[in-house]
Design a protein around this motif. Sequence first.
Motif, PDB file in Angstrom:
ATOM      1  N   ILE A  46     -32.512  17.925 -38.043  1.00  0.00           N
ATOM      2  CA  ILE A  46     -33.124  19.259 -38.090  1.00  0.00           C
ATOM      3  C   ILE A  46     -33.725  19.537 -36.716  1.00  0.00           C
ATOM      4  O   ILE A  46     -34.866  19.192 -36.416  1.00  0.00           O
ATOM      5  CB  ILE A  46     -34.189  19.324 -39.203  1.00  0.00           C
ATOM      6  CG1 ILE A  46     -33.589  18.835 -40.528  1.00  0.00           C
ATOM      7  CG2 ILE A  46     -34.721  20.750 -39.354  1.00  0.00           C
ATOM      8  CD1 ILE A  46     -32.334  19.578 -40.953  1.00  0.00           C
ATOM      9  N   VAL A  47     -32.902  20.154 -35.863  1.00  0.00           N
ATOM     10  CA  VAL A  47     -33.249  20.260 -34.439  1.00  0.00           C
ATOM     11  C   VAL A  47     -33.359  21.697 -33.933  1.00  0.00           C
ATOM     12  O   VAL A  47     -33.733  21.914 -32.774  1.00  0.00           O
ATOM     13  CB  VAL A  47     -32.214  19.505 -33.585  1.00  0.00           C
ATOM     14  CG1 VAL A  47     -32.240  18.015 -33.904  1.00  0.00           C
ATOM     15  CG2 VAL A  47     -30.805  20.069 -33.792  1.00  0.00           C
ATOM     16  N   ASP A  48     -33.029  22.682 -34.783  1.00  0.00           N
ATOM     17  CA  ASP A  48     -33.119  24.073 -34.353  1.00  0.00           C
ATOM     18  C   ASP A  48     -33.187  24.960 -35.605  1.00  0.00           C
ATOM     19  O   ASP A  48     -33.167  24.473 -36.737  1.00  0.00           O
ATOM     20  CB  ASP A  48     -31.943  24.475 -33.451  1.00  0.00           C
ATOM     21  CG  ASP A  48     -30.579  24.188 -34.070  1.00  0.00           C
ATOM     22  OD1 ASP A  48     -30.468  24.149 -35.316  1.00  0.00           O
ATOM     23  OD2 ASP A  48     -29.612  24.007 -33.318  1.00  0.00           O
ATOM     24  N   GLU A  49     -33.264  26.249 -35.389  1.00  0.00           N
ATOM     25  CA  GLU A  49     -33.404  27.177 -36.514  1.00  0.00           C
ATOM     26  C   GLU A  49     -32.185  27.149 -37.428  1.00  0.00           C
ATOM     27  O   GLU A  49     -32.303  27.268 -38.653  1.00  0.00           O
ATOM     28  CB  GLU A  49     -33.645  28.593 -35.989  1.00  0.00           C
ATOM     29  CG  GLU A  49     -33.978  29.613 -37.072  1.00  0.00           C
ATOM     30  CD  GLU A  49     -35.310  29.331 -37.762  1.00  0.00           C
ATOM     31  OE1 GLU A  49     -35.460  29.733 -38.933  1.00  0.00           O
ATOM     32  OE2 GLU A  49     -36.201  28.707 -37.137  1.00  0.00           O
ATOM     33  N   ILE A  50     -31.010  26.968 -36.841  1.00  0.00           N
ATOM     34  CA  ILE A  50     -29.786  26.948 -37.645  1.00  0.00           C
ATOM     35  C   ILE A  50     -29.798  25.768 -38.614  1.00  0.00           C
ATOM     36  O   ILE A  50     -29.539  25.920 -39.817  1.00  0.00           O
ATOM     37  CB  ILE A  50     -28.542  26.885 -36.739  1.00  0.00           C
ATOM     38  CG1 ILE A  50     -28.405  28.192 -35.941  1.00  0.00           C
ATOM     39  CG2 ILE A  50     -27.285  26.640 -37.567  1.00  0.00           C
ATOM     40  CD1 ILE A  50     -27.290  28.165 -34.907  1.00  0.00           C
ATOM     41  N   PRO A  75     -39.673  17.212 -22.010  1.00  0.00           N
ATOM     42  CA  PRO A  75     -38.447  16.802 -21.301  1.00  0.00           C
ATOM     43  C   PRO A  75     -37.478  16.018 -22.177  1.00  0.00           C
ATOM     44  O   PRO A  75     -36.269  16.109 -21.989  1.00  0.00           O
ATOM     45  CB  PRO A  75     -38.977  15.938 -20.147  1.00  0.00           C
ATOM     46  CG  PRO A  75     -40.357  15.537 -20.552  1.00  0.00           C
ATOM     47  CD  PRO A  75     -40.879  16.663 -21.379  1.00  0.00           C
ATOM     48  N   HIS A  76     -37.988  15.239 -23.145  1.00  0.00           N
ATOM     49  CA  HIS A  76     -37.102  14.503 -24.041  1.00  0.00           C
ATOM     50  C   HIS A  76     -36.264  15.468 -24.873  1.00  0.00           C
ATOM     51  O   HIS A  76     -35.056  15.291 -25.027  1.00  0.00           O
ATOM     52  CB  HIS A  76     -37.913  13.604 -24.972  1.00  0.00           C
ATOM     53  CG  HIS A  76     -38.595  12.472 -24.271  1.00  0.00           C
ATOM     54  ND1 HIS A  76     -39.519  11.680 -24.883  1.00  0.00           N
ATOM     55  CD2 HIS A  76     -38.488  12.000 -23.011  1.00  0.00           C
ATOM     56  CE1 HIS A  76     -39.955  10.764 -24.036  1.00  0.00           C
ATOM     57  NE2 HIS A  76     -39.349  10.947 -22.895  1.00  0.00           N
ATOM     58  N   ALA A  77     -36.904  16.493 -25.418  1.00  0.00           N
ATOM     59  CA  ALA A  77     -36.183  17.477 -26.225  1.00  0.00           C
ATOM     60  C   ALA A  77     -35.205  18.279 -25.371  1.00  0.00           C
ATOM     61  O   ALA A  77     -34.085  18.565 -25.794  1.00  0.00           O
ATOM     62  CB  ALA A  77     -37.173  18.406 -26.919  1.00  0.00           C
ATOM     63  N   GLU A  78     -35.631  18.624 -24.167  1.00  0.00           N
ATOM     64  CA  GLU A  78     -34.755  19.388 -23.278  1.00  0.00           C
ATOM     65  C   GLU A  78     -33.513  18.592 -22.913  1.00  0.00           C
ATOM     66  O   GLU A  78     -32.402  19.131 -22.851  1.00  0.00           O
ATOM     67  CB  GLU A  78     -35.533  19.774 -22.015  1.00  0.00           C
ATOM     68  CG  GLU A  78     -36.655  20.777 -22.276  1.00  0.00           C
ATOM     69  CD  GLU A  78     -37.587  20.923 -21.083  1.00  0.00           C
ATOM     70  OE1 GLU A  78     -37.257  20.375 -20.004  1.00  0.00           O
ATOM     71  OE2 GLU A  78     -38.636  21.576 -21.227  1.00  0.00           O
ATOM     72  N   LEU A  79     -33.686  17.286 -22.680  1.00  0.00           N
ATOM     73  CA  LEU A  79     -32.548  16.440 -22.334  1.00  0.00           C
ATOM     74  C   LEU A  79     -31.530  16.397 -23.460  1.00  0.00           C
ATOM     75  O   LEU A  79     -30.320  16.402 -23.233  1.00  0.00           O
ATOM     76  CB  LEU A  79     -33.040  15.025 -22.009  1.00  0.00           C
ATOM     77  CG  LEU A  79     -31.985  14.000 -21.607  1.00  0.00           C
ATOM     78  CD1 LEU A  79     -31.333  14.393 -20.285  1.00  0.00           C
ATOM     79  CD2 LEU A  79     -32.595  12.607 -21.493  1.00  0.00           C
ATOM     80  N   MET A  80     -32.034  16.374 -24.707  1.00  0.00           N
ATOM     81  CA  MET A  80     -31.148  16.308 -25.868  1.00  0.00           C
ATOM     82  C   MET A  80     -30.716  17.685 -26.362  1.00  0.00           C
ATOM     83  O   MET A  80     -29.963  17.797 -27.333  1.00  0.00           O
ATOM     84  CB  MET A  80     -31.854  15.563 -27.002  1.00  0.00           C
ATOM     85  CG  MET A  80     -32.162  14.115 -26.667  1.00  0.00           C
ATOM     86  SD  MET A  80     -33.043  13.267 -28.016  1.00  0.00           S
ATOM     87  CE  MET A  80     -31.774  13.224 -29.294  1.00  0.00           C
ATOM     88  N   LYS A  81     -31.243  18.732 -25.698  1.00  0.00           N
ATOM     89  CA  LYS A  81     -30.914  20.107 -26.076  1.00  0.00           C
ATOM     90  C   LYS A  81     -31.297  20.401 -27.522  1.00  0.00           C
ATOM     91  O   LYS A  81     -30.538  20.998 -28.296  1.00  0.00           O
ATOM     92  CB  LYS A  81     -29.431  20.407 -25.841  1.00  0.00           C
ATOM     93  CG  LYS A  81     -29.011  20.354 -24.381  1.00  0.00           C
ATOM     94  CD  LYS A  81     -27.547  20.695 -24.211  1.00  0.00           C
ATOM     95  CE  LYS A  81     -27.156  20.882 -22.764  1.00  0.00           C
ATOM     96  NZ  LYS A  81     -27.453  19.742 -21.889  1.00  0.00           N
TER      97      LYS A  81
END
Length: 214
Positions: free
Chosen positions: A11-15, A40-46
Motif C-alpha cells: 500500500i504505497v499510493d492512493e491507487i 529520501p527512502h520513499a523517493e528512491l522507491m518511488k
Amino acid sequence: TAVDYFLHGAIVDEITMCDIPKCPEIGINSFKFLVGYKGPHAELMKIRSTDDGWVYRGFDAISKLKCRPVWAQVHAENADILLYLRSLIEAMGRRDPAAWNDSRPNFVEAEAMKRCIAIAEYTNCPLYIVHNSIAEAVDIIGEAKARGKIELTAETCPQYLTHNSEEPIQMFKDNPALIVINPPLRDKESNERLWEGIRDGAIDVVGSDNGFNT
C-alpha cells in the motif's frame, strides 16, 4: 514443477489504498505498509511516505473486509528518528559494520511495533509484523498476544537468528556494505532472545523476506 506462493499488495499510493476492497476477489488478502520508509527512502522507491494517518486508513479498510484470513503487514521502524540518526552517523564518517545498526537502534523498531499494534487494536485489524530483529520484540508481541484484542502474527528471518553486528563475520568486516539491511543486524542478545521467542510461541514464522515487486 509446482510452486506454492501467494501475493500481497504493497500500500504505497492512493491507487493501491483504494484497491484494498477489490483485492480479495483476485486472491490477494495481505497488505504491506512500509512504515520505515519516508523522505529520501520513499523517493528512491518511488512510493508515498508512510505516516500514521495512512496506516490508520489502511488498517481500517482492511478490518472492514468480509473475508478471512486477511492481514495488514508492517515493516516496523520509526522513519523520522532513523533518518535523523542516520544523518549523525554519516556526519561522523562511520563505515564500520556496527554503523548501520547504530543509525537504526532497537528503540526505532520497538516504538514502531508498539504504535502499529495500538492502531491495529483500535481498528480491529489482523496484523502480521514482518522481519522482527530485536530482543524487545519478543516481549512486545507476547504482551499483545496476551491481551488478545487482535489476530497477531510475528515473523523473524534467519539472519537475525544467526548474525549480529557485535561479532561480524569476516565477509562483513571486509565489506561492511553487505551488512546494510533493514532492519539491521542487531546484537547477540537479540539473536538469543528471538530463539527464545520461537520456542515460547511469541515468534510464529521464520521467513526469508525474499520478494518481488511489480
